[in-house]
Write a protein that holds these residues in place. Sequence first.
Motif, short mmCIF file in Angstrom:
data_model
loop_
_atom_site.label_atom_id
_atom_site.label_comp_id
_atom_site.label_asym_id
_atom_site.label_seq_id
_atom_site.Cartn_x
_atom_site.Cartn_y
_atom_site.Cartn_z
N PRO A 46 1.35 14.03 7.40
CA PRO A 46 1.00 13.81 5.99
C PRO A 46 -0.32 13.06 5.83
CG PRO A 46 3.24 13.04 6.52
CD PRO A 46 2.54 13.28 7.81
N THR A 47 -0.97 13.29 4.70
CA THR A 47 -2.03 12.41 4.23
C THR A 47 -1.36 11.40 3.32
OG1 THR A 47 -3.63 14.22 4.27
CG2 THR A 47 -4.22 12.26 3.00
N PRO A 48 -1.37 10.12 3.66
CA PRO A 48 -0.53 9.15 2.94
C PRO A 48 -1.02 8.88 1.52
CG PRO A 48 -1.97 8.02 4.48
CD PRO A 48 -2.17 9.49 4.73
N TRP A 49 -0.15 8.25 0.74
CA TRP A 49 -0.52 7.87 -0.62
C TRP A 49 -1.72 6.94 -0.59
CZ3 TRP A 49 1.05 10.29 -4.75
CH2 TRP A 49 2.27 10.96 -4.74
N HIS A 50 -2.68 7.24 -1.46
CA HIS A 50 -3.88 6.41 -1.54
C HIS A 50 -4.60 6.68 -2.85
CE1 HIS A 50 -5.57 10.21 -0.15
NE2 HIS A 50 -6.75 9.79 -0.59
N GLN A 51 -5.59 5.85 -3.14
CA GLN A 51 -6.52 6.04 -4.25
C GLN A 51 -7.93 6.12 -3.67
OE1 GLN A 51 -4.79 2.32 -5.65
NE2 GLN A 51 -4.92 3.11 -7.75
N ASP A 52 -8.70 7.09 -4.10
CA ASP A 52 -10.04 7.26 -3.56
C ASP A 52 -10.92 6.05 -3.81
OD1 ASP A 52 -9.33 9.80 -2.70
OD2 ASP A 52 -10.22 10.82 -4.43
N ALA A 53 -10.70 5.36 -4.92
CA ALA A 53 -11.53 4.20 -5.26
C ALA A 53 -11.45 3.10 -4.21
CB ALA A 53 -11.14 3.65 -6.63
N ALA A 54 -10.39 3.11 -3.40
CA ALA A 54 -10.27 2.11 -2.35
C ALA A 54 -11.36 2.25 -1.30
CB ALA A 54 -8.89 2.21 -1.68
N TYR A 55 -11.93 3.45 -1.17
CA TYR A 55 -13.00 3.70 -0.22
C TYR A 55 -14.38 3.31 -0.78
CZ TYR A 55 -9.92 6.75 2.62
OH TYR A 55 -8.91 7.26 3.40
N TRP A 56 -14.48 3.16 -2.08
CA TRP A 56 -15.78 3.09 -2.72
C TRP A 56 -16.16 1.65 -3.06
CZ3 TRP A 56 -14.17 7.31 -6.79
CH2 TRP A 56 -13.99 8.53 -6.11
N ILE A 57 -17.47 1.38 -3.08
CA ILE A 57 -17.95 0.07 -3.51
C ILE A 57 -17.69 -0.08 -5.02
CG2 ILE A 57 -19.70 -0.06 -1.71
CD1 ILE A 57 -21.80 0.70 -3.85
#
Length: 242
Positions: A114-125
Amino acid sequence: METIRSKFIKEGFIKIDQLITADEVATLRTLYDKLLQDTVKTAHLRSDLAGADNSADRKVERITQIMRPSTIAQELIENTAYKKAEQWAKHLLGPDMELDFDMMINKAPNTNTPTPWHQDAAYWIAMPDKRSASCWIALDKVFEENGCMWFIPKTEGTPVLPHKNLPHGGALYCETDSSEAICIPLNPGGCTFHDGFTLHFSQGNVTETQRRALILNFRPKKMIEFEREQGVDHTGERKQRN
């Protein structure tokens, strides 16, 4: 279309049944497969979102991610998928939306990761203008068993949750209540759009064929310039930033 825009603003995601034609899908598949197979040219942009696995019987990338593939295969940009997705991004969030970066995410056959639950904004400045839209384009028929997208409808003021890395350089993940999650199967050429705060996930691929997805990420032109000034070009190490 205004109803679709309102839904995107409110819930954080939408589904578009057919963004591109079968011919456009076929062209993208050819370019996509060539990049997947070229481990030399893509080495500096390539990783396994599942994390490193040193098992003796593990010879295959389970979730191949190639960042900014159009920098080494510029003919990708010429595919009308990019133009059509940008038009949708402008409709959803405003005329200043432009392509920030593209990426490929492929789930190999019978890898069940699986690709786990996440929010893309966590990767971004952190940016003063938080508008964003990620267009996830299916190049194969996608459904639960091979890793279609799942979303949790956003609520007002949804924060960026605490995220951690999977072991050995894998993707970011967070803990969340997924009881309200919605499954979004797609035919080839269909797509979803989601914003940076919307929680999403996909199951592992337990089928005999690969699951190919092309993702185009849009944000305001001034915020792209802001990122580049900070040295962010979306080719570096994955880590929680926000």
